[in-house]
Write a protein that holds these residues in place. Structure first.
Motif, mmCIF file in Angstrom:
data_model
loop_
_atom_site.group_PDB
_atom_site.id
_atom_site.type_symbol
_atom_site.label_atom_id
_atom_site.label_comp_id
_atom_site.label_asym_id
_atom_site.label_seq_id
_atom_site.Cartn_x
_atom_site.Cartn_y
_atom_site.Cartn_z
ATOM 1 N N GLY A 184 0.837 -1.193 0.000
ATOM 2 C CA GLY A 184 0.000 0.000 0.000
ATOM 3 C C GLY A 184 0.871 1.241 0.000
ATOM 4 O O GLY A 184 2.068 1.192 0.288
ATOM 5 N N ASN A 185 0.259 2.386 -0.308
ATOM 6 C CA ASN A 185 1.074 3.594 -0.401
ATOM 7 C C ASN A 185 1.349 4.217 0.972
ATOM 8 O O ASN A 185 2.178 5.123 1.087
ATOM 9 N N ILE A 186 0.701 3.706 2.032
ATOM 10 C CA ILE A 186 0.935 4.226 3.378
ATOM 11 C C ILE A 186 1.425 3.089 4.269
ATOM 12 O O ILE A 186 0.863 1.992 4.264
ATOM 13 N N ALA A 187 2.478 3.351 5.016
ATOM 14 C CA ALA A 187 3.032 2.339 5.912
ATOM 15 C C ALA A 187 3.266 2.953 7.286
ATOM 16 O O ALA A 187 3.624 4.134 7.403
ATOM 17 N N ALA A 188 3.035 2.154 8.328
ATOM 18 C CA ALA A 188 3.325 2.567 9.709
ATOM 19 C C ALA A 188 4.671 1.969 10.100
ATOM 20 O O ALA A 188 4.842 0.749 10.106
ATOM 21 N N LEU A 189 5.612 2.836 10.417
ATOM 22 C CA LEU A 189 6.965 2.392 10.768
ATOM 23 C C LEU A 189 7.311 2.877 12.171
ATOM 24 O O LEU A 189 6.918 3.981 12.580
ATOM 25 N N THR A 190 8.044 2.058 12.905
ATOM 26 C CA THR A 190 8.415 2.395 14.288
ATOM 27 C C THR A 190 9.929 2.239 14.425
ATOM 28 O O THR A 190 10.437 1.182 14.814
ATOM 29 N N PRO A 191 10.686 3.271 14.102
ATOM 30 C CA PRO A 191 12.142 3.169 14.220
ATOM 31 C C PRO A 191 12.584 3.190 15.676
ATOM 32 O O PRO A 191 12.074 3.969 16.483
ATOM 33 N N THR A 192 13.516 2.327 16.024
ATOM 34 C CA THR A 192 14.075 2.316 17.375
ATOM 35 C C THR A 192 15.359 3.136 17.455
ATOM 36 O O THR A 192 15.843 3.431 18.544
ATOM 37 N N ALA A 193 15.906 3.456 16.289
ATOM 38 C CA ALA A 193 17.118 4.270 16.200
ATOM 39 C C ALA A 193 17.163 4.831 14.781
ATOM 40 O O ALA A 193 16.232 4.616 13.990
ATOM 41 N N ASN A 194 18.208 5.564 14.476
ATOM 42 C CA ASN A 194 18.364 6.053 13.107
ATOM 43 C C ASN A 194 18.339 4.851 12.160
ATOM 44 O O ASN A 194 19.099 3.891 12.330
ATOM 45 N N THR A 195 17.443 4.893 11.164
ATOM 46 C CA THR A 195 17.193 3.721 10.319
ATOM 47 C C THR A 195 17.036 4.141 8.866
ATOM 48 O O THR A 195 16.523 5.236 8.583
ATOM 49 N N VAL A 196 17.489 3.278 7.960
ATOM 50 C CA VAL A 196 17.257 3.469 6.524
ATOM 51 C C VAL A 196 16.230 2.440 6.069
ATOM 52 O O VAL A 196 16.433 1.237 6.227
ATOM 53 N N TYR A 197 15.119 2.926 5.526
ATOM 54 C CA TYR A 197 14.053 2.071 5.014
ATOM 55 C C TYR A 197 14.044 2.152 3.484
ATOM 56 O O TYR A 197 14.706 2.999 2.878
ATOM 57 N N PHE A 198 13.257 1.275 2.866
ATOM 58 C CA PHE A 198 13.062 1.368 1.418
ATOM 59 C C PHE A 198 11.613 1.062 1.093
ATOM 60 O O PHE A 198 10.900 0.378 1.840
ATOM 61 N N VAL A 199 11.194 1.601 -0.049
ATOM 62 C CA VAL A 199 9.881 1.281 -0.606
ATOM 63 C C VAL A 199 10.080 1.016 -2.088
ATOM 64 O O VAL A 199 10.803 1.740 -2.775
ATOM 65 N N THR A 200 9.464 -0.068 -2.575
ATOM 66 C CA THR A 200 9.531 -0.429 -3.983
ATOM 67 C C THR A 200 8.190 -0.149 -4.627
ATOM 68 O O THR A 200 7.147 -0.601 -4.129
ATOM 69 N N GLY A 201 8.212 0.609 -5.723
ATOM 70 C CA GLY A 201 6.972 0.969 -6.411
ATOM 71 C C GLY A 201 6.935 0.410 -7.817
ATOM 72 O O GLY A 201 7.964 0.374 -8.512
ATOM 73 N N LYS A 202 5.790 -0.044 -8.239
ATOM 74 C CA LYS A 202 5.613 -0.618 -9.581
ATOM 75 C C LYS A 202 4.603 0.194 -10.366
ATOM 76 O O LYS A 202 3.514 0.508 -9.868
ATOM 77 N N ASP A 203 4.971 0.556 -11.597
ATOM 78 C CA ASP A 203 4.051 1.218 -12.513
ATOM 79 C C ASP A 203 3.111 0.158 -13.074
ATOM 80 O O ASP A 203 3.553 -0.779 -13.754
ATOM 81 N N THR A 204 1.839 0.274 -12.799
ATOM 82 C CA THR A 204 0.885 -0.767 -13.196
ATOM 83 C C THR A 204 0.620 -0.775 -14.697
ATOM 84 O O THR A 204 0.071 -1.749 -15.223
ATOM 85 N N ILE A 205 1.036 0.276 -15.425
ATOM 86 C CA ILE A 205 0.841 0.310 -16.878
ATOM 87 C C ILE A 205 2.037 -0.310 -17.596
ATOM 88 O O ILE A 205 1.879 -1.183 -18.453
ATOM 89 N N THR A 206 3.239 0.116 -17.242
ATOM 90 C CA THR A 206 4.438 -0.382 -17.921
ATOM 91 C C THR A 206 5.014 -1.617 -17.251
ATOM 92 O O THR A 206 5.786 -2.360 -17.868
ATOM 93 N N GLY A 207 4.670 -1.838 -15.986
ATOM 94 C CA GLY A 207 5.257 -2.945 -15.240
ATOM 95 C C GLY A 207 6.647 -2.658 -14.719
ATOM 96 O O GLY A 207 7.286 -3.540 -14.135
ATOM 97 N N CYS A 208 7.146 -1.443 -14.918
ATOM 98 C CA CYS A 208 8.498 -1.104 -14.475
ATOM 99 C C CYS A 208 8.513 -0.829 -12.974
ATOM 100 O O CYS A 208 7.547 -0.304 -12.411
#
Length: 245
Positions: A184-208
């Motif tokens: 989903g486009n919204i996520a609940a995150l609970t960092p316990t310290a300085n953290t690097v997160y990632f999100v992967t997005g897909k174009d539903t038309i091109t599939g990229c």
């Protein structure tokens, strides 16, 4: 009567590839005319097929002699690439395979039957193939590079409290997968310290697909201190230095 000039042509015959030049030189006369047009003792002639050239040599007395030279022009190999046209997501490797010749050289300087390219934008590539006669043909490959989705993440604040849940919103694609597997486009995150997160997005038309990393900075949790740090006995309704009255 005057004798005719003896005309010699070098080479007397030659084999070349079509779409190429061959150089001939004549000797034994004063002036020369090749194929009724070109002049001079040395000519460089372009060939699209096998043919015979004629040179007329004239000596100082005006006497003429004619000689011919044959040219065998081998055809170029018909080189093809598979696929010759394709559409991929930008920065995605794609492999092409050539046929129609014996050896191949690609526009990335790789050699061999197959070669891989990683187009970032719409691109054209070339492959040249040589046959047993040394003749070279070529093929052109066209690639459409579909753009990757441009992702962005909206954070609740530039710095958040450690162990505090926050809502993070992704934009720029059709579907999303976050660190830890939530979607989903919204996520609940609970960092316990300085953290690097990632999100992967897909174009539903091109599939990229594209991935965006983002850093979350946290404030340190406050350290609470209780004074006195150990238990202490006191008198009801009062204090005493050495005991209660």
């Amino acid at each position: 009567s005057n004798s005719l000039p003896i005309i010699n042509i070098t080479p007397a015959a030659t084999t070349i590839c079509v779409q190429s030049f061959a150089t001939f030189s004549a000797a034994g006369a004063s002036t020369y005319v090749w194929n009724s047009t070109a002049t001079g003792s040395v000519v460089n002639l372009f060939h699209t097929a096998s043919t015979t050239h004629t040179v007329v040599g004239t000596d100082a007395l005006g006497c003429q002699q004619t000689r011919t030279v044959g040219v065998l022009a081998n055809p170029l190999p018909t080189v093809s690439a598979n696929p010759s046209f394709t559409s991929v997501c930008a920065n995605t490797p794609v492999t092409f395979t050539a046929s129609g010749a014996l050896t191949y050289t690609w526009s990335n300087n790789q050699t061999g039957t197959s070669s891989s390219f990683t187009p970032a934008i719409n691109s054209q590539y070339n492959v040249s193939g040589a046959d047993a006669n040394g003749c070279i043909g070529s093929a052109v490959i066209s690639v459409i590079a579909k753009p990757l989705p441009t992702l962005s993440v909206v954070k609740p604040a530039s710095t958040v409290c450690a162990n505090a849940a926050g809502s993070y919103t992704a934009n720029g694609a059709g579907t999303y997968t976050w660190s830890g597997g939530s979607t989903g486009n919204i996520a609940a995150l609970t960092p316990t310290a300085n953290t690097v997160y990632f999100v992967t997005g897909k174009d539903t038309i091109t599939g990229c697909v594209n991935t965006q990393t983002f850093a979350v900075s946290t404030y340190s949790s406050p350290v609470m201190v209780i004074i006195p740090s150990a238990s202490q006995s006191v008198c009801i309704n009062g204090t005493a230095e050495n005991g209660c009255p």
